[in-house]
Design a protein around this motif. Structure first.
Motif, short mmCIF file in Angstrom:
data_model
loop_
_atom_site.label_atom_id
_atom_site.label_comp_id
_atom_site.label_asym_id
_atom_site.label_seq_id
_atom_site.Cartn_x
_atom_site.Cartn_y
_atom_site.Cartn_z
N UNK A 10 0.83 -1.21 0.00
CA UNK A 10 0.00 0.00 0.00
C UNK A 10 0.87 1.25 0.00
N UNK A 11 1.93 1.25 0.79
CA UNK A 11 2.83 2.40 0.82
C UNK A 11 3.50 2.61 -0.54
N UNK A 12 3.88 1.52 -1.20
CA UNK A 12 4.49 1.61 -2.53
C UNK A 12 3.52 2.25 -3.52
N UNK A 13 2.28 1.80 -3.51
CA UNK A 13 1.28 2.33 -4.45
C UNK A 13 1.00 3.81 -4.19
N UNK A 14 0.83 4.17 -2.92
CA UNK A 14 0.55 5.58 -2.58
C UNK A 14 1.73 6.47 -2.96
N UNK A 15 2.93 6.00 -2.70
CA UNK A 15 4.12 6.80 -3.01
C UNK A 15 4.31 6.94 -4.52
N UNK A 16 4.13 5.86 -5.25
CA UNK A 16 4.32 5.89 -6.70
C UNK A 16 3.35 6.86 -7.37
N UNK A 17 2.07 6.80 -6.98
CA UNK A 17 1.07 7.69 -7.57
C UNK A 17 1.09 9.07 -6.94
N UNK A 18 1.30 9.11 -5.63
CA UNK A 18 1.26 10.39 -4.93
C UNK A 18 2.41 11.31 -5.28
N UNK A 19 3.57 10.75 -5.60
CA UNK A 19 4.71 11.59 -5.95
C UNK A 19 4.45 12.35 -7.25
N UNK A 20 3.76 11.71 -8.19
CA UNK A 20 3.41 12.40 -9.44
C UNK A 20 2.53 13.60 -9.15
N UNK A 21 1.57 13.44 -8.25
CA UNK A 21 0.69 14.54 -7.85
C UNK A 21 1.50 15.63 -7.15
N UNK A 22 2.41 15.21 -6.27
CA UNK A 22 3.23 16.17 -5.53
C UNK A 22 4.10 17.01 -6.47
N UNK A 23 4.64 16.38 -7.50
CA UNK A 23 5.46 17.11 -8.47
C UNK A 23 4.65 18.24 -9.11
N UNK A 24 3.43 17.93 -9.50
CA UNK A 24 2.58 18.95 -10.11
C UNK A 24 2.25 20.08 -9.15
N UNK A 25 1.87 19.72 -7.92
CA UNK A 25 1.48 20.73 -6.93
C UNK A 25 2.66 21.61 -6.55
N UNK A 26 3.81 21.00 -6.28
CA UNK A 26 4.99 21.76 -5.88
C UNK A 26 5.48 22.66 -7.00
#
Length: 372
Positions: A10-26
């Motif tokens: 679950x942590x792998x999935x959240x990190x893999x997808x969430x980092x893409x979102x974080x890149x856009x937001x940041x």
């Protein structure tokens, strides 16, 4: 084992997808990395790359652990809550450092004294709670102990509480800063962390299988007096998965940096695992890369200051005032200045980490086999 797999996956999935979102937001908010001017000139192209990605690693780990607990219908243990407190607390100190950097557009964030005060508060709070009799289990075990440990506690050496707290502070501050210093090349600290936290996952699984709190052990004399080894394994698996997912975006050329938010949090978690699993000295082997990087800075600063302050030092070692052992510290930048490609440095340092982890796990298992 199911909880360990759920937490890591679950942590792998959240990190893999969430980092893409974080890149856009940041990127949208202009939270880009500032680069030190005295470093390798090749790093100047990285200016403006989104930073504070460590927030994703922390959130992914928390979600992974919480998800495993919900699915398995199990309550969090005292050791797990303390470790997560240390993980998030040191990450918060790093977040403040990163935020000041991006807000003021400079390569330096919190002053060193302010950062150390923050780490000290977190470390001492963790230590006091981990040693508190209020957190004893039904066998009288507290999360941390008053003994020095390598692979297990040396029961013949009992330290006063003040000394134990001082050692906990040294371990947490040293490990946090060690990972922070290693976070200077794309994917270096993240890839190394995957291996070291993966090793702690295996260590905690083995400790759980040979835990003194269960019955029917084949070798009861060699059991491990660790308060909550299974929960520690779940968190180790979650952090490993979170770092794996983040590495997809952090590998060269990095689309995002973890920043001090991630490096201080990962260092804090490593020190927490060492303390709570009774493997403080083993951490020096498992985290050999971080030790090497830290020593390179200590040697550079120590020799530089000694050569300027002492004529005797210069005469004995035949160096000039302001002598530098490395072209630049930490040591990974020294190899860059020698002409090594960044990717080559990272891969070779990953190899060093792999060898350190293999040696640490070998020592851990050999100690158990030797006693059987």
């Amino acid at each position: 084992m199911l909880a360990i797999l759920i937490g890591g996956g679950l942590a792998l999935l959240v990190s893999l997808l969430g980092t893409r979102v974080a890149i856009n937001v940041l990127t949208q908010h202009g939270y880009g990395q500032e680069i030190r001017d005295d470093g390798p000139t090749t790093h100047h192209t990285k200016r403006g790359t989104p930073t504070m990605g460590g927030v994703v690693i922390i959130l992914a780990t928390l979600i992974g652990y919480a998800g495993s607990k919900l699915i398995t219908q199990d309550l969090p243990s005292a050791s797990a809550l303390l470790l997560l407190f240390l993980f998030v607390g040191t990450g918060l100190v790093g977040f403040l450092d990163d935020f000041i950097k991006v807000a003021k557009q400079r390569s330096l964030g919190l002053r060193s004294k302010a950062k150390m005060i923050g780490l000290t508060i977190i470390a001492l709070t963790f230590g006091i709670l981990a040693l508190s009799p209020a957190l004893e289990d039904d066998r009288g075990q507290t999360p941390a102990s008053h003994h020095i440990s390598f692979i297990r506690d040396y029961e013949t050496i009992t330290l006063p509480t003040v000394v134990v707290l001082a050692l906990i502070w040294v371990i947490i501050a040293g490990t946090s800063n060690g990972v922070n210093l290693a976070d200077g090349l794309d994917g270096l600290a993240t890839g190394a962390s995957v291996m070291v936290f993966g090793a702690y996952t295996l260590v905690n699984i083995w400790q759980n299988n040979q835990w003194c709190g269960q019955t029917g052990l084949d070798q009861p004399a060699l059991c491990y007096e660790v308060r909550d080894p299974l929960d520690l394994a779940i968190i180790a698996s979650a952090i490993t998965g979170a770092c794996f997912g983040f590495l997809w975006w952090n590998a060269s050329p990095a689309s995002i940096f973890m920043g001090d938010t991630g490096s201080l949090a990962l260092g804090g978690a490593l020190s927490g695992f060492a303390i709570l699993s009774r493997t403080e000295l083993l951490l020096l082997v498992l985290g050999g890369l971080f030790v090497m990087v830290t020593l390179s800075v200590m040697i550079q600063v120590g020799v530089f200051k000694a050569s300027r302050a002492s004529g005797l030092f210069r005469a004995v070692f035949r160096v000039e005032a302001g002598h530098r052992v490395f072209r630049i510290a930490p040591i990974h930048h020294h190899f860059e200045m020698l002409g090594w490609e960044q990717v080559n440095v990272v891969i070779r340092f990953w190899i060093i980490t792999g060898l350190s982890v293999a040696a640490g796990l070998g020592i851990f298992y050999a100690e158990w086999v030797a006693g059987t």
